[in-house]
Design a protein around this motif. Structure first.
Motif, PDB file in Angstrom:
ATOM      1  N   PRO A 191       0.819  -1.210   0.000  1.00 56.26           N
ATOM      2  CA  PRO A 191       0.000   0.000   0.000  1.00 56.26           C
ATOM      3  C   PRO A 191       0.847   1.251   0.000  1.00 56.26           C
ATOM      4  CG  PRO A 191       0.010  -1.017   2.180  1.00 56.26           C
ATOM      5  CD  PRO A 191       0.716  -1.975   1.253  1.00 56.26           C
ATOM      6  N   ALA A 192       0.361   2.243  -0.716  1.00 48.97           N
ATOM      7  CA  ALA A 192       1.086   3.509  -0.766  1.00 48.97           C
ATOM      8  C   ALA A 192       1.007   4.215   0.576  1.00 48.97           C
ATOM      9  CB  ALA A 192       0.503   4.411  -1.853  1.00 48.97           C
ATOM     10  N   ALA A 193       2.104   4.854   0.956  1.00 56.06           N
ATOM     11  CA  ALA A 193       2.118   5.579   2.211  1.00 56.06           C
ATOM     12  C   ALA A 193       1.207   6.789   2.127  1.00 56.06           C
ATOM     13  CB  ALA A 193       3.549   6.042   2.525  1.00 56.06           C
ATOM     14  N   GLY A 237       6.119  14.591  -1.825  1.00 56.09           N
ATOM     15  CA  GLY A 237       7.039  13.575  -2.338  1.00 56.09           C
ATOM     16  C   GLY A 237       6.525  12.163  -2.274  1.00 56.09           C
ATOM     17  N   THR A 238       5.262  11.966  -1.912  1.00 54.74           N
ATOM     18  CA  THR A 238       4.709  10.612  -1.821  1.00 54.74           C
ATOM     19  C   THR A 238       4.204  10.171  -3.184  1.00 54.74           C
ATOM     20  OG1 THR A 238       3.991  11.101   0.432  1.00 54.74           O
ATOM     21  CG2 THR A 238       3.059   9.150  -0.611  1.00 54.74           C
ATOM     22  N   PRO A 239       4.654   9.024  -3.683  1.00 53.26           N
ATOM     23  CA  PRO A 239       4.246   8.598  -5.026  1.00 53.26           C
ATOM     24  C   PRO A 239       2.779   8.217  -5.091  1.00 53.26           C
ATOM     25  CG  PRO A 239       5.498   6.871  -3.936  1.00 53.26           C
ATOM     26  CD  PRO A 239       5.593   8.084  -3.061  1.00 53.26           C
ATOM     27  N   ALA A 240       2.192   8.395  -6.259  1.00 52.29           N
ATOM     28  CA  ALA A 240       0.804   7.989  -6.496  1.00 52.29           C
ATOM     29  C   ALA A 240       0.792   6.725  -7.324  1.00 52.29           C
ATOM     30  CB  ALA A 240       0.061   9.102  -7.257  1.00 52.29           C
ATOM     31  N   GLU A 241       0.030   5.732  -6.886  1.00 48.58           N
ATOM     32  CA  GLU A 241      -0.066   4.449  -7.590  1.00 48.58           C
ATOM     33  C   GLU A 241       1.311   3.910  -7.910  1.00 48.58           C
ATOM     34  OE1 GLU A 241      -2.574   4.351 -11.008  1.00 48.58           O
ATOM     35  OE2 GLU A 241      -4.370   4.203  -9.808  1.00 48.58           O
ATOM     36  N   VAL A 251      13.008  -2.456 -10.101  1.00 48.92           N
ATOM     37  CA  VAL A 251      12.907  -1.084 -10.632  1.00 48.92           C
ATOM     38  C   VAL A 251      11.579  -0.492 -10.191  1.00 48.92           C
ATOM     39  CG1 VAL A 251      12.951   0.339 -12.692  1.00 48.92           C
ATOM     40  CG2 VAL A 251      14.295  -1.771 -12.613  1.00 48.92           C
ATOM     41  N   THR A 252      11.619   0.757  -9.748  1.00 49.91           N
ATOM     42  CA  THR A 252      10.424   1.427  -9.253  1.00 49.91           C
ATOM     43  C   THR A 252       9.873   2.378 -10.307  1.00 49.91           C
ATOM     44  OG1 THR A 252      11.357   1.370  -7.028  1.00 49.91           O
ATOM     45  CG2 THR A 252       9.500   2.840  -7.397  1.00 49.91           C
ATOM     46  N   THR A 253       8.563   2.367 -10.497  1.00 47.33           N
ATOM     47  CA  THR A 253       7.964   3.357 -11.387  1.00 47.33           C
ATOM     48  C   THR A 253       8.244   4.741 -10.815  1.00 47.33           C
ATOM     49  OG1 THR A 253       5.867   3.049 -10.239  1.00 47.33           O
ATOM     50  CG2 THR A 253       6.169   1.858 -12.286  1.00 47.33           C
ATOM     51  N   PHE A 254       8.660   5.646 -11.667  1.00 42.70           N
ATOM     52  CA  PHE A 254       9.177   6.935 -11.222  1.00 42.70           C
ATOM     53  C   PHE A 254       8.060   7.901 -10.867  1.00 42.70           C
ATOM     54  CE2 PHE A 254      10.566  11.276 -12.351  1.00 42.70           C
ATOM     55  CZ  PHE A 254      11.588  11.418 -11.430  1.00 42.70           C
ATOM     56  N   THR A 255       8.272   8.624  -9.778  1.00 43.26           N
ATOM     57  CA  THR A 255       7.430   9.750  -9.400  1.00 43.26           C
ATOM     58  C   THR A 255       8.338  10.918  -9.061  1.00 43.26           C
ATOM     59  OG1 THR A 255       5.699   8.322  -8.489  1.00 43.26           O
ATOM     60  CG2 THR A 255       5.698  10.620  -7.793  1.00 43.26           C
ATOM     61  N   LYS A 281      15.075  12.866  -8.686  1.00 42.80           N
ATOM     62  CA  LYS A 281      14.467  12.244  -7.510  1.00 42.80           C
ATOM     63  C   LYS A 281      14.220  13.298  -6.434  1.00 42.80           C
ATOM     64  CE  LYS A 281      16.755   7.756  -8.151  1.00 42.80           C
ATOM     65  NZ  LYS A 281      17.680   6.793  -7.533  1.00 42.80           N
ATOM     66  N   PHE A 282      13.130  13.123  -5.695  1.00 40.17           N
ATOM     67  CA  PHE A 282      12.864  14.031  -4.580  1.00 40.17           C
ATOM     68  C   PHE A 282      13.998  13.977  -3.559  1.00 40.17           C
ATOM     69  CE2 PHE A 282       8.277  13.248  -5.786  1.00 40.17           C
ATOM     70  CZ  PHE A 282       8.073  14.522  -6.287  1.00 40.17           C
TER      71      PHE A 282
END
Length: 547
Positions: A29-31, A205-209, A216-220, A235-236
């Protein structure tokens, strides 16, 4: 045989580790967005151009959260809330892309604190000029793009200062995710007016979805593009540490805030020298933007500062036509060289068929045809080894206690029968990068998001709700294992037979489009392998008959 099986086991183990990582991170789950960030949303200060002339100060930000009224703008593609404070777009809901959690609601890009703090802000830098904290006057009532109208123009008036009148004009167009944002400046004073205009995207700075897959992480985060430096992601965390590296000045280019499936970007026209910036502006808040010069406006004259704002999906068919390099926001990770052509073929098929699921099936058939010779050679090798099973079992009985002798006799047998013991690994090695690339296409392409196939599969980028495809895939893997030669080592044989169960469990939570690819690929492989095995076994049986 042992060497071949060991390599095969290592390949499957590597795949299992990558799949496990993808499954764990995909379902993490997203923070929640930091509360403090939303509370301090109004604390962002006006950026200061490093090349600014003396006497152009930065205006300090307000420390309290904004309680300014808003006006809602509704077009055929989105519903946006424009704040009186700065004329900022503080909330924007896409009408044709539904929320992941609630398909009755549109997807929220700009957010005023419901989950994130994320807004498009702009203003002017100069003496008594309005910035993104200035309170503008709003038109009364909801602003709706009516049937038969192609454009909706929203005009916001700033308080007049020393005879200088500034109007922020936002133009919304039917069928477009682009918004033209202009500042009309009328100098009714006695002194020339000049300075800069800035356009920025402010976000927590919290990524969405967020999705993480195969390490590898989808970039936000922010991204910049210029003809000179090309595409640069920031990157943040690098902004926090002061390590963010990107081009600072250029005569062209744009700035974006990228997230999974969607993007917002300020897209100024080329030909004007501009300055890019990225900075932390509050507790958990970051701004990335561009500063443009505003030519001096003489008393009695008028001037303008302008840019375009894009807020919407990363639809690859349209991004390149919007701005140079804009298609690069669709990031398939380290296998882009395979994923990008794969998506192009899928899109081409989708134009003819109109269904992404059937397009995936046809791509699978095309890939299988492409690698048919390689697979045929591999299956012939495996079929020959299957025929030699009884002879190898006898060798095990004869030399079971002498591993070196048994290995020597097995290699002699391979040479005599012209068998490559490693041949069976090649199709798997070839499939792994294609498999991962298709995974990225399904997870990274907004076109696949919530795209149906048939029946119970209503979203190819989401898991099968009834786990039917993963079960079929597990059964197909089991059949494939039965067609393969049985390993002489009982423990190894048990491990290999357990793989269909393990992979079935892993695939329960993977995108149904990916499982569909694997099911079709397995069925085609079974048909090819069964035919080749039958031919080899018949040939061996015929050659063993007495003349």
């Amino acid at each position: 045989m042992d060497q071949r099986r060991l390599i095969l086991l290592l390949v499957f183990s590597l795949s299992l580790v990558m799949l496990w990582d993808g499954w764990i991170k995909h379902n993490q789950p997203a923070a929640p967005a930091p509360v403090a960030a939303a509370a301090n949303a109004g604390g962002a200060s006006v950026p200061t151009p490093t090349a600014a002339a003396p006497g152009v100060p930065a205006v300090p930000g307000v420390t309290a959260a904004s309680t300014a009224p808003t006006v809602q703008v509704v077009t055929d593609l989105f519903r946006a809330d424009v704040s009186a404070e700065g004329g900022n777009i503080v909330r924007l809901e896409l009408l044709k892309h539904k929320s992941t959690a609630d398909h009755e609601r549109g997807f929220l890009v700009f957010d005023n604190g419901e989950v994130h703090h994320y807004a498009a802000e702009s203003g002017l830098i100069g003496k008594d000029l309005p910035n993104h904290r200035t309170v503008f006057s709003l038109p009364a009532g909801e602003q709706v793009l009516k049937a038969g109208e192609d454009k909706l123009v929203l005009r916001l008036e700033a308080p007049e200062q020393d005879g200088v009148k500034v109007t922020k004009v936002m133009t919304f167009t039917r069928g477009s995710y682009l918004v033209n944002v202009d500042y009309e400046i009328v100098n009714g004073g006695t002194e020339p007016v000049g300075g800069h205009a800035y356009f920025q995207l402010t976000r927590d700075g919290t990524p969405a979805e967020q999705v993480q897959a195969f390490g590898v992480t989808t970039f936000t985060g922010p991204a910049f593009y210029t003809d000179e430096a090309k595409y640069q992601k920031i990157k943040f965390s690098d902004i926090d540490d002061g390590k963010a590296k990107f081009i600072k000045t250029a005569p062209d280019g744009w700035v974006a805030m990228v997230q999974h499936y969607f993007v917002s970007a300020w897209l100024p026209a080329a030909g004007t020298e501009r300055e890019f910036f990225a900075r932390k502006v509050g507790n958990g808040l970051y701004s990335a933007g561009v500063i443009l010069p505003v030519a001096a406006i003489a008393p009695g004259a008028e001037g303008k500062a302008e840019s375009r704002l894009y807020v919407g999906p990363q639809e690859q068919a349209h991004l390149e036509s919007i701005a140079p390099g804009f298609n690069l926001v669709v990031d398939y990770g380290w296998l882009t060289v395979i994923a990008a052509p794969l998506f192009w073929v899928l899109s081409w098929l989708h134009k003819m068929i109109g269904n992404w699921g059937w397009s995936i099936i046809l791509v699978t058939v095309m890939l299988k045809a492409l690698f048919f010779p390689l697979s045929a050679a591999s299956y012939k090798s495996m079929a020959k080894m299957r025929v030699l099973g009884p002879r190898m079992q006898r060798m095990k009985e004869l030399y079971g206690d002498d591993k070196a002798k048994m290995q020597q006799e097995m290699m002699n047998l391979y040479r005599t029968e012209k068998i490559n013991p490693l041949g069976g690994c090649l199709p798997i090695l070839v499939q792994i990068p294609v498999f991962i690339s298709l995974y990225w296409v399904l997870l990274g392409s907004v076109e696949m998001r919530q795209a149906p196939w048939l029946g119970w599969i209503t979203d190819l980028s989401a898991k099968d709700p009834y786990f039917i495809l993963p079960i079929i895939m597990g059964v197909s893997m089991l059949i494939q294992m039965k067609l393969n030669p049985t390993p002489p080592d009982p423990l190894q044989a048990k491990v290999m037979m357990a793989m269909p169960i393990v992979f079935t469990f892993m695939f329960l939570w993977f995108p149904s489009g990916l499982v569909l690819y694997w099911v079709v690929n397995n069925i085609l492989s079974i048909a090819q392998q069964w035919q080749i095995t039958r031919m080899i076994e018949r040939g061996k049986a015929g050659s063993s008959k007495p003349a």
